[in-house]
Design a protein around this motif. Sequence first.
Motif, mmCIF file in Angstrom:
data_model
loop_
_atom_site.group_PDB
_atom_site.id
_atom_site.type_symbol
_atom_site.label_atom_id
_atom_site.label_comp_id
_atom_site.label_asym_id
_atom_site.label_seq_id
_atom_site.Cartn_x
_atom_site.Cartn_y
_atom_site.Cartn_z
ATOM 1 N N SER A 76 0.829 -1.219 0.000
ATOM 2 C CA SER A 76 0.000 0.000 0.000
ATOM 3 C C SER A 76 0.854 1.255 0.000
ATOM 4 C CB SER A 76 -0.948 0.011 1.197
ATOM 5 O OG SER A 76 -1.788 -1.102 1.172
ATOM 6 N N SER A 77 2.059 1.143 -0.520
ATOM 7 C CA SER A 77 2.955 2.298 -0.560
ATOM 8 C C SER A 77 2.338 3.410 -1.395
ATOM 9 C CB SER A 77 4.307 1.915 -1.150
ATOM 10 O OG SER A 77 4.951 1.005 -0.309
ATOM 11 N N GLY A 78 2.398 4.587 -0.874
ATOM 12 C CA GLY A 78 1.828 5.748 -1.539
ATOM 13 C C GLY A 78 0.400 5.998 -1.096
ATOM 14 N N ALA A 79 -0.433 4.999 -1.225
ATOM 15 C CA ALA A 79 -1.838 5.155 -0.829
ATOM 16 C C ALA A 79 -1.957 5.302 0.686
ATOM 17 C CB ALA A 79 -2.656 3.957 -1.304
ATOM 18 N N MET A 82 -3.115 8.672 5.221
ATOM 19 C CA MET A 82 -2.786 9.144 6.562
ATOM 20 C C MET A 82 -2.651 10.660 6.583
ATOM 21 S SD MET A 82 0.357 8.174 9.113
ATOM 22 C CE MET A 82 -0.343 6.660 9.732
ATOM 23 N N ALA A 83 -2.018 11.228 5.562
ATOM 24 C CA ALA A 83 -1.865 12.679 5.497
ATOM 25 C C ALA A 83 -3.233 13.356 5.395
ATOM 26 C CB ALA A 83 -0.987 13.060 4.312
ATOM 27 N N LEU A 84 -4.115 12.796 4.590
ATOM 28 C CA LEU A 84 -5.452 13.371 4.444
ATOM 29 C C LEU A 84 -6.227 13.306 5.754
ATOM 30 C CD1 LEU A 84 -7.651 14.540 2.578
ATOM 31 C CD2 LEU A 84 -8.355 12.201 2.148
ATOM 32 N N ILE A 85 -6.171 12.172 6.422
ATOM 33 C CA ILE A 85 -6.902 12.017 7.688
ATOM 34 C C ILE A 85 -6.301 12.915 8.766
ATOM 35 C CG2 ILE A 85 -7.465 10.371 9.519
ATOM 36 C CD1 ILE A 85 -7.675 8.254 7.245
ATOM 37 N N LEU A 86 -4.978 13.001 8.826
ATOM 38 C CA LEU A 86 -4.349 13.902 9.797
ATOM 39 C C LEU A 86 -4.742 15.352 9.522
ATOM 40 C CD1 LEU A 86 -0.743 12.453 10.184
ATOM 41 C CD2 LEU A 86 -2.437 12.740 11.997
ATOM 42 N N THR A 87 -4.833 15.713 8.247
ATOM 43 C CA THR A 87 -5.225 17.077 7.899
ATOM 44 C C THR A 87 -6.664 17.360 8.304
ATOM 45 O OG1 THR A 87 -3.698 17.035 6.031
ATOM 46 C CG2 THR A 87 -5.380 18.728 5.997
#
Length: 111
Positions: free
Chosen positions: A57-60, A65-70
């Motif tokens: 799942s590299s990249g996805a 995670m970045a989207l959810i953290l944002t």
Amino acid sequence: NPYYLLKTAVAPQFAFLFNILCLYICLLSLGITTEIHILIFVLPLTSVASISPTPGSSGAFEGAMALILTLLTPIGFSQALAAAIIYRFATFWPGLLIGYFALAKIEGEKK
């Protein structure tokens, strides 16, 4: 054996807690402080990205995670993406490297 059942039920919880702690430390390394109870939701939500057809799942995973953290914290996407990449380097890649070298050693002993 009740002791064995208890041990097998508790051990995965420690793994989850250590992953949360690792994400918290990755965020701290970037100078970002957040509350741990938010991170408890980030990791399970990010695990949905594990169905991605990329290797590991590299990249996805990092993008999710970045989207959810944002969405759940007041940090920007670029900081969240940096934290996600650091988290993956700390948790995912060492296991792959250790597995690769272990497999190479086993294959070398067969010859």
